[in-house]
Design a protein around this motif. Structure first.
Motif, short mmCIF file in Angstrom:
data_model
loop_
_atom_site.label_atom_id
_atom_site.label_comp_id
_atom_site.label_asym_id
_atom_site.label_seq_id
_atom_site.Cartn_x
_atom_site.Cartn_y
_atom_site.Cartn_z
N MET A 144 0.84 -1.20 0.00
CA MET A 144 0.00 0.00 0.00
C MET A 144 0.87 1.25 0.00
O MET A 144 0.69 2.18 0.76
N TYR A 145 1.85 1.24 -0.92
CA TYR A 145 2.80 2.32 -1.06
C TYR A 145 2.13 3.61 -1.57
O TYR A 145 1.24 3.55 -2.41
N HIS A 146 2.56 4.77 -1.04
CA HIS A 146 2.04 6.06 -1.47
C HIS A 146 3.09 6.79 -2.29
O HIS A 146 4.23 6.99 -1.84
N PHE A 147 2.71 7.19 -3.48
CA PHE A 147 3.59 7.84 -4.45
C PHE A 147 3.70 9.33 -4.11
O PHE A 147 2.94 10.15 -4.59
N ASP A 148 4.70 9.69 -3.28
CA ASP A 148 4.87 11.09 -2.85
C ASP A 148 5.94 11.76 -3.71
O ASP A 148 6.99 12.17 -3.22
N ILE A 149 5.66 11.86 -4.99
CA ILE A 149 6.64 12.41 -5.92
C ILE A 149 6.87 13.90 -5.70
O ILE A 149 7.95 14.43 -5.97
N THR A 150 5.85 14.59 -5.19
CA THR A 150 6.00 16.03 -4.92
C THR A 150 7.12 16.28 -3.93
O THR A 150 7.99 17.12 -4.15
N GLN A 151 7.10 15.55 -2.82
CA GLN A 151 8.12 15.72 -1.80
C GLN A 151 9.49 15.28 -2.31
O GLN A 151 10.51 15.91 -2.02
N THR A 152 9.50 14.21 -3.10
CA THR A 152 10.77 13.70 -3.63
C THR A 152 11.45 14.73 -4.52
O THR A 152 12.64 15.03 -4.37
N ILE A 153 10.69 15.29 -5.47
CA ILE A 153 11.26 16.27 -6.38
C ILE A 153 11.66 17.55 -5.64
O ILE A 153 12.71 18.14 -5.91
N ASP A 154 10.83 17.95 -4.68
CA ASP A 154 11.14 19.16 -3.91
C ASP A 154 12.45 18.98 -3.14
O ASP A 154 13.29 19.90 -3.10
N LEU A 182 -4.66 9.33 -6.73
CA LEU A 182 -3.98 8.14 -7.24
C LEU A 182 -3.62 7.19 -6.11
O LEU A 182 -3.83 5.97 -6.21
N ASN A 183 -3.09 7.71 -5.01
CA ASN A 183 -2.67 6.88 -3.89
C ASN A 183 -3.85 6.14 -3.26
O ASN A 183 -3.73 4.98 -2.87
N VAL A 184 -5.00 6.81 -3.16
CA VAL A 184 -6.19 6.16 -2.60
C VAL A 184 -6.61 4.98 -3.49
O VAL A 184 -6.92 3.89 -3.00
N ALA A 185 -6.60 5.20 -4.79
CA ALA A 185 -6.97 4.14 -5.73
C ALA A 185 -5.98 2.98 -5.67
O ALA A 185 -6.36 1.81 -5.75
N MET A 186 -4.69 3.29 -5.52
CA MET A 186 -3.67 2.25 -5.48
C MET A 186 -3.79 1.39 -4.21
O MET A 186 -3.48 0.20 -4.24
N ASP A 187 -4.23 1.98 -3.11
CA ASP A 187 -4.44 1.21 -1.88
C ASP A 187 -5.49 0.12 -2.11
O ASP A 187 -5.32 -1.04 -1.74
N ALA A 188 -6.62 0.53 -2.72
CA ALA A 188 -7.69 -0.43 -3.01
C ALA A 188 -7.23 -1.49 -4.00
O ALA A 188 -7.55 -2.67 -3.86
N THR A 189 -6.45 -1.06 -4.98
CA THR A 189 -5.96 -1.99 -5.99
C THR A 189 -5.03 -3.05 -5.39
O THR A 189 -5.11 -4.23 -5.75
N PHE A 190 -4.17 -2.64 -4.48
CA PHE A 190 -3.26 -3.59 -3.84
C PHE A 190 -4.04 -4.68 -3.10
O PHE A 190 -3.73 -5.87 -3.22
#
Length: 325
Positions: A144-154, A182-190
């Protein structure tokens, strides 16, 4: 042995393998990297900070002005010179993109997988036709990984040569809203993939039992139940992935193109998740057919048994009458 149980068995094995690939694609650098859910192209991120000069000498700060000027100039050249000129321009644009990402301290692309993300550079450059992706690193694999690309790029921008932030390049809050959805949808998908894979795995075991045991309708019914659970789980996953890819890339491209951010859908990932759904559907249908055949066969055996018993009684009665009893 029931040879007819082989078809749903093979389908269950295929669905199980494909489901595992959906779950673990990209879990380490270079492992099925092409099977990403979405990829963010950041090779031109920050182009809006690059000052460009128009023919009148006025300075502009939009990335599209440079590219539009180059394209317009290329169209005005004769066909023979145009081909050579475009090749040179593509090389120059690729060099600029490579240098820009390097100067800002960010990677040229970030790919999202179900349990992690990977990042890297393009080879030979970002604008080359058919450019290949070189993976530099992947995040730690997490359920249930969360894609925090905003923080990564910052964080990477702050560590770069110019120590700027996402605010400096006009990063829109709408981009973060899209990432959160996207992260909410990916949690359900996992969760659904886990259910589908588990059900497909159990279906493999029960299919083997059905293969060696003859005529058990209960086993056929149980296999149908497991196949149905796996099919429904994979179907919902595939629908979610299809919708998420379309919506997420639309949001990123709508609010990110002006600052040099682009999103691309992972078509190969979409293929394997729908194929897993399809083969599990075939397994489900196969068990329905198997159950119906078993029921029909048992009914026929029962009818033949009753008919045989009735004829036997009639024969005994006739023999008694002939003997005068």
């Amino acid at each position: 042995m029931r040879i007819t149980a082989l078809a749903p068995l093979v389908c269950s094995i295929a669905a199980f393998i494909l489901g595992m690939l959906c779950l673990f694609a990209g879990h380490k650098p270079g492992f099925l990297e092409d099977y990403h859910i979405v990829t963010l192209n950041t090779s031109t991120l920050g182009y809006n900070l690059v000052p460009t000069t128009t023919a009148s000498g006025a300075a502009a700060a939009t990335p599209t002005s440079l590219l539009s000027w180059i394209e317009e100039e290329a169209k005005n050249i004769t066909s023979e010179i145009e081909n050579e000129f475009e090749t040179e321009l593509n090389n120059i644009a690729g060099d600029i993109a490579d240098k820009l990402a390097s100067e800002l301290g960010i990677d040229q692309w970030y790919s999202l997988h179900l349990m992690d993300y990977c990042e890297g550079t393009y080879s030979p450059n970002a604008t080359a036709k058919g450019a290949k992706k070189n993976v530099t690193s992947c995040s730690k694999q997490t359920a249930m990984y969360h894609f925090d690309i905003t923080q990564t790029i910052d964080d990477q921008l702050h560590l770069g040569k110019y120590n700027i932030s996402l605010t400096d390049i006009d990063w829109s809050d709408k981009l973060q809203d899209g990432i959160n959805a996207l992260n909410v949808a990916m949690d359900a998908t996992f969760v659904l993939y886990a259910i589908g894979i588990a059900a497909a795995g159990l279906a493999i075991l029960t299919s083997l039992i059905a293969f060696f045991l003859h005529g058990s309708r209960l086993i056929s019914f149980g296999n149908w139940g497991l196949a149905s659970i796996a099919f429904i789980a994979f179907l919902i996953c595939s629908i979610i992935i299809t919708i998420v890819q379309k919506k997420f890339t639309s949001i990123i491209n709508k609010y990110g193109n002006d600052i040099g951010l682009y999103a691309h859908r992972g078509s190969k990932y979409l293929v394997i998740t729908w194929v897993a759904t399809a083969v599990m559907f075939l397994a489900m249908v196969a068990w329905v057919v198997e159950f119906c055949i078993g029921r029909k066969k048992r009914s026929r055996e029962y009818t033949e048994k009753r008919s045989g018993g009735w004829r036997h009684r009639r024969s005994d009665e006739s023999a008694l009458r002939r003997s005068g009893v």
